[in-house]
Scaffold this motif. Structure first.
Motif, short mmCIF file in Angstrom:
data_model
loop_
_atom_site.label_atom_id
_atom_site.label_comp_id
_atom_site.label_asym_id
_atom_site.label_seq_id
_atom_site.Cartn_x
_atom_site.Cartn_y
_atom_site.Cartn_z
N PRO A 1 25.87 -7.10 3.90
CA PRO A 1 24.46 -7.43 3.68
C PRO A 1 23.81 -8.00 4.93
CG PRO A 1 25.82 -8.24 1.88
CD PRO A 1 26.76 -7.76 2.94
N ASP A 2 22.62 -7.52 5.23
CA ASP A 2 21.84 -8.01 6.38
C ASP A 2 21.17 -9.32 5.99
OD1 ASP A 2 20.03 -8.46 8.39
OD2 ASP A 2 19.59 -6.34 8.68
N PRO A 3 21.33 -10.38 6.78
CA PRO A 3 20.71 -11.66 6.42
C PRO A 3 19.20 -11.61 6.35
CG PRO A 3 21.61 -11.70 8.66
CD PRO A 3 22.13 -10.47 8.01
N ASP A 4 18.58 -10.61 7.01
CA ASP A 4 17.12 -10.49 6.98
C ASP A 4 16.63 -9.58 5.86
OD1 ASP A 4 16.56 -12.18 9.10
OD2 ASP A 4 16.98 -10.63 10.57
N GLN A 5 17.58 -9.02 5.07
CA GLN A 5 17.19 -8.05 4.05
C GLN A 5 16.29 -8.66 2.98
OE1 GLN A 5 17.97 -4.82 4.29
NE2 GLN A 5 16.63 -4.43 2.55
N SER A 6 16.58 -9.93 2.59
CA SER A 6 15.77 -10.56 1.55
C SER A 6 14.33 -10.72 2.01
CB SER A 6 16.35 -11.92 1.17
OG SER A 6 16.39 -12.77 2.31
N ARG A 7 14.14 -11.07 3.29
CA ARG A 7 12.77 -11.20 3.80
C ARG A 7 12.09 -9.84 3.86
NH1 ARG A 7 13.64 -14.71 7.40
NH2 ARG A 7 12.83 -16.47 6.24
N ALA A 8 12.86 -8.78 4.21
CA ALA A 8 12.29 -7.43 4.23
C ALA A 8 11.87 -7.02 2.82
CB ALA A 8 13.32 -6.44 4.78
N GLU A 9 12.66 -7.42 1.82
CA GLU A 9 12.31 -7.11 0.44
C GLU A 9 11.03 -7.84 0.05
OE1 GLU A 9 14.70 -6.57 -3.78
OE2 GLU A 9 15.72 -7.32 -2.00
N TYR A 10 10.90 -9.10 0.50
CA TYR A 10 9.67 -9.85 0.25
C TYR A 10 8.46 -9.14 0.87
CZ TYR A 10 6.00 -13.18 1.40
OH TYR A 10 4.78 -13.77 1.58
N GLU A 11 8.64 -8.67 2.12
CA GLU A 11 7.53 -7.99 2.79
C GLU A 11 7.07 -6.78 1.98
OE1 GLU A 11 6.26 -9.38 5.22
OE2 GLU A 11 7.80 -10.60 6.19
N GLN A 12 8.04 -6.02 1.45
CA GLN A 12 7.69 -4.82 0.69
C GLN A 12 6.96 -5.18 -0.59
OE1 GLN A 12 8.03 -1.58 1.66
NE2 GLN A 12 6.79 -1.22 -0.16
N VAL A 13 7.47 -6.20 -1.29
CA VAL A 13 6.83 -6.60 -2.55
C VAL A 13 5.42 -7.13 -2.29
CG1 VAL A 13 6.94 -8.25 -4.46
CG2 VAL A 13 9.01 -7.11 -3.71
N SER A 14 5.26 -7.92 -1.22
CA SER A 14 3.95 -8.51 -0.94
C SER A 14 2.91 -7.45 -0.62
CB SER A 14 4.05 -9.51 0.22
OG SER A 14 4.45 -8.86 1.40
N LYS A 15 3.35 -6.32 -0.04
CA LYS A 15 2.41 -5.24 0.25
C LYS A 15 1.91 -4.59 -1.03
CE LYS A 15 4.31 -4.04 4.79
NZ LYS A 15 5.07 -3.02 5.55
N ASP A 16 2.74 -4.61 -2.05
CA ASP A 16 2.38 -3.94 -3.31
C ASP A 16 1.58 -4.82 -4.25
OD1 ASP A 16 3.82 -1.80 -2.36
OD2 ASP A 16 5.67 -2.37 -3.40
N THR B 1 8.99 -10.79 -7.59
CA THR B 1 7.67 -10.17 -7.74
C THR B 1 6.67 -11.16 -8.33
OG1 THR B 1 8.71 -8.00 -8.06
CG2 THR B 1 6.42 -8.25 -8.79
N ALA B 2 7.09 -11.91 -9.34
CA ALA B 2 6.19 -12.89 -9.97
C ALA B 2 5.81 -13.99 -8.98
CB ALA B 2 6.86 -13.49 -11.21
N ALA B 3 6.79 -14.48 -8.21
CA ALA B 3 6.52 -15.55 -7.25
C ALA B 3 5.59 -15.08 -6.14
CB ALA B 3 7.83 -16.06 -6.65
N VAL B 4 5.78 -13.84 -5.68
CA VAL B 4 4.91 -13.30 -4.63
C VAL B 4 3.48 -13.15 -5.16
CG1 VAL B 4 4.43 -11.27 -3.20
CG2 VAL B 4 6.76 -12.15 -3.37
N GLY B 5 3.35 -12.75 -6.42
CA GLY B 5 2.02 -12.65 -7.02
C GLY B 5 1.31 -13.99 -7.06
N GLU B 6 2.04 -15.05 -7.45
CA GLU B 6 1.46 -16.39 -7.48
C GLU B 6 1.11 -16.86 -6.08
OE1 GLU B 6 0.64 -18.33 -10.05
OE2 GLU B 6 1.13 -16.67 -11.36
N GLN B 7 1.98 -16.55 -5.12
CA GLN B 7 1.72 -16.96 -3.74
C GLN B 7 0.47 -16.26 -3.19
OE1 GLN B 7 4.22 -15.52 -0.53
NE2 GLN B 7 4.52 -17.62 0.20
N THR B 8 0.31 -14.98 -3.50
CA THR B 8 -0.87 -14.24 -3.05
C THR B 8 -2.14 -14.87 -3.59
OG1 THR B 8 0.42 -12.19 -2.96
CG2 THR B 8 -1.97 -11.96 -3.03
N ALA B 9 -2.10 -15.26 -4.87
CA ALA B 9 -3.28 -15.91 -5.47
C ALA B 9 -3.56 -17.25 -4.79
CB ALA B 9 -3.03 -16.12 -6.97
N GLU B 10 -2.50 -18.00 -4.45
CA GLU B 10 -2.70 -19.31 -3.82
C GLU B 10 -3.26 -19.14 -2.40
OE1 GLU B 10 -3.27 -22.92 -4.71
OE2 GLU B 10 -2.05 -21.72 -6.09
#
Length: 442
Positions: free
Chosen positions: A39-54, A196-205
């Motif tokens: 596992p790439d240690p940066d993979q979780s952040r890359a996954e966050y980037e993808q979710v935040s775009k959506d 996904t839920a946390a990113v949605g809340e963060q986007t609203a904030e």
């Protein structure tokens, strides 16, 4: 049927179970590319980037945010308090996202181990099952059909009796691995849902923060002329400075000169003129004194109490190799795209704007001879001459593809914030000031 015949049938039924389990294990291993990289240690952040775009906010959510902002009392103290609270909420959500990402990486690590375990036993089980399949295609005759075949039947039963216990043990391990893999896969999906839920809340904030900043800017419209003049003066000094040390020294000298001029002008004014002009002068201040803490602790007394100005992980520390043949004079924090940057302590904005290779640079005068330097942001939301409170938003990081980023193994780029503390013009190690959660101390 004879005893030996029943034994053979039972054994073959057990072998059938093993074969099914083995086929399932091969299918699962193939479907997930068993021998993937670690596992790439940066993979979780890359996954966050993808979710935040959506993630996009609905019109109903935006309307509710606008209504919430409208209820806030339109004065400087109220808006500043709302900004600090919103920034705290956004950073809490950012920390939740970091924690979810770390948990996801742990689960993916477990999944990789299970796949490796399945792959490691593939060849051995394939050989055993191949032998059993050949036996099934050409089984020995039943002992009651031809007595002369009794020896052959007994030999087959002895062979199967020796092989099957080991095969059954391997099958049980396989079934346990497959069950664990199903559990881990379900856990990964659950964590992705939470992400996904946390990113949605963060986007609203973040949207709430931008609306509050707009309200604050409208409130400070009367001071824009003074702020613009201050910005122009500081940028002129920045153009002449050859280093960060020179810039801070020239800004402090300019500040002292203005204070001396103001004191001299005050001495020359008649007493009556002071009373008449006191109110307009106070009105022109960028930030009223009410926005400052009445008894702020000196910066030197805040050791072990300061949170990172942005949610993330310290990747390079003070004193480490900076990759260019020199040493780090501060800490480099890897963070998320668009992360909100807050003031680590109360202070006055000494400089805010671009400066040489630092990009967007923010310098806070924290008092007691200390300065806090923040660099790497894509946007700064405060201006020279303003006062800020600890936790108040002062800027935001860029997207993953913009400047002041570092390329990760998976091809993504991680925004990085550079944090430097200075005492009397000299860089000092910021580690003693970070709260335990961020310093790495236990």
């Amino acid at each position: 049927m004879s005893e030996i015949g029943r034994t053979r049938a039972s054994i073959l039924r057990g072998c059938g179970i093993a074969a099914v389990a083995f086929v399932l294990s091969l299918s699962a291993a193939r479907a997930e590319n068993t021998l993937d990289m670690a596992p790439d240690p940066d993979q979780s952040r890359a996954e966050y980037e993808q979710v935040s775009k959506d993630i996009t906010l609905s019109s109903e959510r935006l309307a509710k945010l606008a209504a919430d902002i409208a209820t806030i009392k339109k004065d400087h103290a109220s808006i500043t308090a709302a900004l600090i609270q919103s920034a705290m909420t956004e950073q809490k959500l950012g920390q939740d996202i970091e924690d979810i990402g770390a948990k996801l990486e742990g689960l993916k690590g477990e999944e990789q181990k299970i796949r490796a375990s399945l792959a490691a036993r593939r060849d051995v089980l394939a050989e055993v099952l191949g032998a059993l399949q050949r036996m099934g295609l050409n089984p020995p005759p039943a002992i009651l059909v031809k007595p002369e075949d009794a020896l052959s039947s007994v030999r087959s039963a002895i062979l199967l009796g020796a092989v099957v216990p080991e095969l059954r043990q391997q099958t049980e391990i396989l079934l346990a691995d497959l069950k664990e893999q199903s559990r881990v896969t379900a856990s990964i999906e659950a964590e992705r849902t939470r992400l996904t839920a946390a990113v949605g809340e963060q986007t609203a904030e973040k949207k709430r923060l931008s609306m509050l900043l707009e309200a604050k800017q409208k409130l400070e419209a009367d001071t824009q002329t003074a702020l613009a003049a201050e910005k122009q003066r500081s940028q002129a000094l920045a153009a002449k400075a050859g280093s960060l040390k020179e810039l801070i020294a020239s800004l402090e000298a300019d500040k002292e000169r203005k204070a001396a001029d103001a004191a001299k002008a005050a001495e020359q004014k008649p007493a009556d003129a002071d009373k008449v002009s006191a109110q307009p002068e106070l009105a022109s201040l960028p930030v009223p004194e009410a926005n400052q803490l009445a008894a702020a602790a000196p910066f030197s007394a805040l050791q072990g109490q300061i949170a990172l100005p942005v949610i993330g992980k310290i990747k390079r520390r003070y004193g480490a190799d900076d990759g260019n043949g020199a040493v780090m004079l501060g800490d480099m924090v890897a963070t998320q795209s668009g992360a909100i940057v807050t003031a680590p302590a109360d202070g006055n904005v000494l400089y805010a704007g671009p400066f040489r290779s630092y990009g967007q640079l923010l310098i806070l005068n924290a008092g007691d001879g200390y300065h806090v330097v923040l660099a790497g942001m894509s946007r700064i939301s405060v201006a020279s001459g303003q006062s800020v409170l600890a936790g108040e938003p002062v800027g935001a990081m860029g997207e993953a593809r913009v400047a002041s980023t570092s390329a990760s193994k998976n091809g993504n780029a991680t925004p990085e914030l550079y944090v430097e503390f200075r005492k009397d013009g000299k860089p000092v190690d910021p580690t003693p000031w970070w709260a335990d959660r961020f310093s790495g101390r236990t």
